[in-house]
Every structure is written in structure tokens, then in C-alpha cells.
Design a protein around this motif. Structure first.
Motif, PDB file in Angstrom:
ATOM      1  N   ASN A  93       0.846  -1.182   0.000  1.00 35.84           N
ATOM      2  CA  ASN A  93       0.000   0.000   0.000  1.00 35.84           C
ATOM      3  C   ASN A  93       0.890   1.243   0.000  1.00 35.84           C
ATOM      4  O   ASN A  93       1.975   1.265   0.594  1.00 35.84           O
ATOM      5  CB  ASN A  93      -0.995   0.008   1.171  1.00 35.84           C
ATOM      6  CG  ASN A  93      -0.363  -0.170   2.525  1.00 35.84           C
ATOM      7  OD1 ASN A  93       0.676  -0.800   2.664  1.00 35.84           O
ATOM      8  ND2 ASN A  93      -1.007   0.393   3.543  1.00 35.84           N
TER       9      ASN A  93
ATOM     10  N   GLU B  10       0.296   5.075   0.784  1.00 39.40           N
ATOM     11  CA  GLU B  10      -0.617   6.115   1.253  1.00 39.40           C
ATOM     12  C   GLU B  10      -0.158   7.485   0.772  1.00 39.40           C
ATOM     13  O   GLU B  10       0.991   7.674   0.368  1.00 39.40           O
ATOM     14  CB  GLU B  10      -0.701   6.082   2.781  1.00 39.40           C
ATOM     15  CG  GLU B  10      -1.378   4.818   3.291  1.00 39.40           C
ATOM     16  CD  GLU B  10      -1.514   4.776   4.804  1.00 39.40           C
ATOM     17  OE1 GLU B  10      -2.191   3.846   5.283  1.00 39.40           O
ATOM     18  OE2 GLU B  10      -0.954   5.645   5.504  1.00 39.40           O
ATOM     19  N   ASN B  11      -1.108   8.413   0.854  1.00 38.64           N
ATOM     20  CA  ASN B  11      -0.834   9.772   0.425  1.00 38.64           C
ATOM     21  C   ASN B  11      -1.487  10.734   1.412  1.00 38.64           C
ATOM     22  O   ASN B  11      -2.549  10.404   1.972  1.00 38.64           O
ATOM     23  CB  ASN B  11      -1.408   9.978  -0.992  1.00 38.64           C
ATOM     24  CG  ASN B  11      -0.980  11.289  -1.595  1.00 38.64           C
ATOM     25  OD1 ASN B  11      -1.588  12.322  -1.328  1.00 38.64           O
ATOM     26  ND2 ASN B  11       0.063  11.261  -2.389  1.00 38.64           N
TER      27      ASN B  11
ATOM     28  N   SER C 203      -3.155  13.191   0.785  1.00 43.17           N
ATOM     29  CA  SER C 203      -4.525  13.323   0.295  1.00 43.17           C
ATOM     30  C   SER C 203      -5.090  11.909   0.268  1.00 43.17           C
ATOM     31  O   SER C 203      -4.917  11.171  -0.690  1.00 43.17           O
ATOM     32  CB  SER C 203      -4.517  13.926  -1.110  1.00 43.17           C
ATOM     33  OG  SER C 203      -5.819  13.931  -1.639  1.00 43.17           O
ATOM     34  N   TYR C 204      -5.731  11.504   1.340  1.00 46.22           N
ATOM     35  CA  TYR C 204      -6.055  10.089   1.578  1.00 46.22           C
ATOM     36  C   TYR C 204      -6.647   9.361   0.368  1.00 46.22           C
ATOM     37  O   TYR C 204      -6.368   8.203   0.131  1.00 46.22           O
ATOM     38  CB  TYR C 204      -7.026   9.955   2.752  1.00 46.22           C
ATOM     39  CG  TYR C 204      -6.442  10.261   4.105  1.00 46.22           C
ATOM     40  CD1 TYR C 204      -5.098  10.593   4.270  1.00 46.22           C
ATOM     41  CD2 TYR C 204      -7.240  10.226   5.226  1.00 46.22           C
ATOM     42  CE1 TYR C 204      -4.579  10.885   5.518  1.00 46.22           C
ATOM     43  CE2 TYR C 204      -6.729  10.511   6.491  1.00 46.22           C
ATOM     44  CZ  TYR C 204      -5.388  10.844   6.622  1.00 46.22           C
ATOM     45  OH  TYR C 204      -4.886  11.115   7.855  1.00 46.22           O
ATOM     46  N   GLY C 205      -7.485  10.048  -0.382  1.00 46.69           N
ATOM     47  CA  GLY C 205      -8.164   9.405  -1.504  1.00 46.69           C
ATOM     48  C   GLY C 205      -7.224   8.912  -2.588  1.00 46.69           C
ATOM     49  O   GLY C 205      -7.616   8.103  -3.419  1.00 46.69           O
ATOM     50  N   LEU C 206      -6.009   9.391  -2.591  1.00 45.08           N
ATOM     51  CA  LEU C 206      -5.045   8.973  -3.615  1.00 45.08           C
ATOM     52  C   LEU C 206      -4.265   7.734  -3.200  1.00 45.08           C
ATOM     53  O   LEU C 206      -3.422   7.235  -3.955  1.00 45.08           O
ATOM     54  CB  LEU C 206      -4.063  10.113  -3.914  1.00 45.08           C
ATOM     55  CG  LEU C 206      -4.715  11.368  -4.493  1.00 45.08           C
ATOM     56  CD1 LEU C 206      -3.662  12.449  -4.727  1.00 45.08           C
ATOM     57  CD2 LEU C 206      -5.432  11.050  -5.798  1.00 45.08           C
ATOM     58  N   THR C 207      -4.543   7.234  -2.023  1.00 43.93           N
ATOM     59  CA  THR C 207      -3.848   6.038  -1.546  1.00 43.93           C
ATOM     60  C   THR C 207      -4.068   4.865  -2.488  1.00 43.93           C
ATOM     61  O   THR C 207      -5.165   4.648  -2.994  1.00 43.93           O
ATOM     62  CB  THR C 207      -4.353   5.691  -0.127  1.00 43.93           C
ATOM     63  OG1 THR C 207      -3.914   6.726   0.759  1.00 43.93           O
ATOM     64  CG2 THR C 207      -3.833   4.345   0.340  1.00 43.93           C
ATOM     65  N   LEU C 208      -2.991   4.121  -2.728  1.00 43.78           N
ATOM     66  CA  LEU C 208      -3.066   2.914  -3.555  1.00 43.78           C
ATOM     67  C   LEU C 208      -3.018   1.694  -2.651  1.00 43.78           C
ATOM     68  O   LEU C 208      -2.187   1.617  -1.749  1.00 43.78           O
ATOM     69  CB  LEU C 208      -1.877   2.854  -4.520  1.00 43.78           C
ATOM     70  CG  LEU C 208      -1.778   3.975  -5.543  1.00 43.78           C
ATOM     71  CD1 LEU C 208      -0.434   3.888  -6.265  1.00 43.78           C
ATOM     72  CD2 LEU C 208      -2.927   3.885  -6.526  1.00 43.78           C
TER      73      LEU C 208
ATOM     74  N   ARG D  75      -3.609  -3.424  -5.981  1.00 46.62           N
ATOM     75  CA  ARG D  75      -3.619  -2.701  -7.259  1.00 46.62           C
ATOM     76  C   ARG D  75      -2.211  -2.343  -7.708  1.00 46.62           C
ATOM     77  O   ARG D  75      -1.939  -2.262  -8.902  1.00 46.62           O
ATOM     78  CB  ARG D  75      -4.507  -1.466  -7.174  1.00 46.62           C
ATOM     79  CG  ARG D  75      -5.977  -1.857  -7.328  1.00 46.62           C
ATOM     80  CD  ARG D  75      -6.877  -0.670  -7.285  1.00 46.62           C
ATOM     81  NE  ARG D  75      -7.135  -0.321  -5.895  1.00 46.62           N
ATOM     82  CZ  ARG D  75      -7.585   0.853  -5.488  1.00 46.62           C
ATOM     83  NH1 ARG D  75      -7.808   1.812  -6.355  1.00 46.62           N
ATOM     84  NH2 ARG D  75      -7.819   1.071  -4.208  1.00 46.62           N
TER      85      ARG D  75
END
Ligand code: ZN
Length: 133
Positions: free
Chosen positions: A47, A49-50, A52-57, A61
Motif C-alpha cells: 500500500n 498512502e498519500n 490526500s487520503y483518496g489517492l492512496t493505492l 492494485r
């Protein structure tokens, strides 16, 4: 599932090893994934993380992205390793995996790594979205 059990343990070890490279400064929830492709190669992911939480992979994936960018489209199994509860892939990852067919999903709680949970992706996401053209 015709895949030998030792393949699942090998995949799970690769997923657990991948966890070490996770970038998870916000949740501290380090996840690793290992994807066995039809060419016999294992593609790992973590994983990422970023702020900007929504950009976390998700780790799954990332592994799919590595495999696809290496020309692979046939996935046999994916293993996911996380620090605590049995880490089933999230819905978004199931959908991304379903794009390439019905693979085997192997999970284990890091505290009980010998207790595998083995399921088909289609069991986790029985009605994957398909673009009807
Ligand atoms: Zn996910």
C-alpha cells in the motif's frame, strides 16, 4: 482449486515480505500483496498512502499494475498480508482484479500465518461490473 498449497504459502511469504516496503505513515496499516501471473512470475505490491487520503493505492492494485505493465494479463492467484485481521481485498481491488478474470485470493492473519483463507475472486465479488458494449 488445482494450485498446490505450497504455492499459496510461497505467495503469502512474498506478500509478507512486501509489507516491509509499505508507505503507510498515516494508518500504520502495512499491507503487502503478491500476484502469481501465468508466466510463473510473482509481482508484489504494497500500500502507498498519500497525504490526500483518496489517492492512496492498495497493495493489490500496485501488484496488478506491475504485472500488467510487464505484459501479464493472466493471474492465477493473489495473496494479501496485513498485520492483523484477515485482509480481504477491498471492493475496488476486487473490481480491478476481475478485469483480468477469476483468480484465487489467499489471505492470512499475520498472527496466524498457517491458517489460510482461500477463495475465488468471484466469491468475493460475484457481480463484478462489466462494460456492456
Ligand atoms: Zn484495495
Amino acid at each position: 482449486m488445482n494450485q498446490p498449497l505450497h504455492d499459496f504459502y510461497r505467495l503469502l511469504r512474498a506478500a509478507a515480505a512486501a509489507r516491509k516496503n509499505a508507505h503507510a505513515p498515516y494508518s500504520k496499516f502495512r499491507v503487502g500483496a503478491a500476484l502469481l501471473a501465468g508466466n510463473g512470475k510473482i509481482y508484489t505490491g504494497t500500500n502507498i498512502e498519500n497525504a490526500s487520503y483518496g489517492l492512496t493505492l492498495c497493495a493489490e492494485r500496485v501488484a496488478v499494475g506491475k504485472a500488467v505493465s510487464d505484459g501479464q494479463r493472466n493471474f492465477i492467484a493473489i495473496a494479501i498480508a496485513a498485520p492483523s485481521a484477515t485482509p480481504f481485498p477491498c471492493g475496488a481491488c476486487c473490481q480491478v482484479l476481475a478485469e483480468f478474470g477469476d483468480c484465487i485470493v489467499v489471505c492470512a492473519d499475520a498472527r496466524r500465518p498457517r491458517q489460510l483463507c482461500v477463495q475465488r475472486l468471484a466469491e468475493l465479488l460475484p457481480r463484478a461490473f462489466r462494460l456492456a458494449c
